[in-house]
Write a protein that holds these residues in place. Sequence first.
Motif, PDB file in Angstrom:
ATOM      1  N   PRO A  26       0.830  -1.204   0.000  1.00  0.00           N
ATOM      2  CA  PRO A  26       0.000   0.000   0.000  1.00  0.00           C
ATOM      3  C   PRO A  26       0.870   1.263   0.000  1.00  0.00           C
ATOM      4  O   PRO A  26       1.919   1.310   0.648  1.00  0.00           O
ATOM      5  CB  PRO A  26      -0.797  -0.123   1.302  1.00  0.00           C
ATOM      6  N   ARG A  27       0.440   2.261  -0.745  1.00  0.00           N
ATOM      7  CA  ARG A  27       1.195   3.507  -0.919  1.00  0.00           C
ATOM      8  C   ARG A  27       1.671   4.094   0.413  1.00  0.00           C
ATOM      9  O   ARG A  27       2.790   4.559   0.538  1.00  0.00           O
ATOM     10  CB  ARG A  27       0.346   4.524  -1.675  1.00  0.00           C
ATOM     11  N   ASN A  28       0.819   4.056   1.421  1.00  0.00           N
ATOM     12  CA  ASN A  28       1.175   4.650   2.710  1.00  0.00           C
ATOM     13  C   ASN A  28       2.291   3.894   3.424  1.00  0.00           C
ATOM     14  O   ASN A  28       2.921   4.433   4.321  1.00  0.00           O
ATOM     15  CB  ASN A  28      -0.046   4.743   3.617  1.00  0.00           C
ATOM     16  N   LEU A  29       2.522   2.629   3.053  1.00  0.00           N
ATOM     17  CA  LEU A  29       3.604   1.863   3.657  1.00  0.00           C
ATOM     18  C   LEU A  29       4.900   1.953   2.866  1.00  0.00           C
ATOM     19  O   LEU A  29       5.964   1.650   3.382  1.00  0.00           O
ATOM     20  CB  LEU A  29       3.209   0.390   3.778  1.00  0.00           C
ATOM     21  N   ALA A  30       4.813   2.376   1.622  1.00  0.00           N
ATOM     22  CA  ALA A  30       5.998   2.406   0.759  1.00  0.00           C
ATOM     23  C   ALA A  30       7.112   3.275   1.338  1.00  0.00           C
ATOM     24  O   ALA A  30       8.284   2.908   1.288  1.00  0.00           O
ATOM     25  CB  ALA A  30       5.616   2.874  -0.643  1.00  0.00           C
TER      26      ALA A  30
END
Length: 105
Positions: A26-30
């Motif tokens: 997920p983008r927020n974890l990248a």
Amino acid sequence: MHSLITDEKRQLKLQDVAGLPIGHVPRNLAGFFRPLMESGRIVAVVTGEPVPSFPPWPALKEEGGGVVLPCNYIITHSDIEAQYNKLSELLKSIPEGTAMELVLL
């Protein structure tokens, strides 16, 4: 399984990406994972067969779908408790976080 389409727009199949990294977090974890990847402090271990995407992937407002590849992320870090706390807070702030389990070993 080799004919499973992983990207409808580009018509990518599992066989098209064999041997290369596939998928995404997920983008927020990248942003959290990137420095760990660059330093070699995170690996992903696949724990099951790819399955069709399900909520929260993709989010209801997002287009797309595809497959989810179940895996465990193993993080090694000199300050693992600080990393655990940071990731724990991050998971609470994103919809995908409800589908993830965080374990400190």
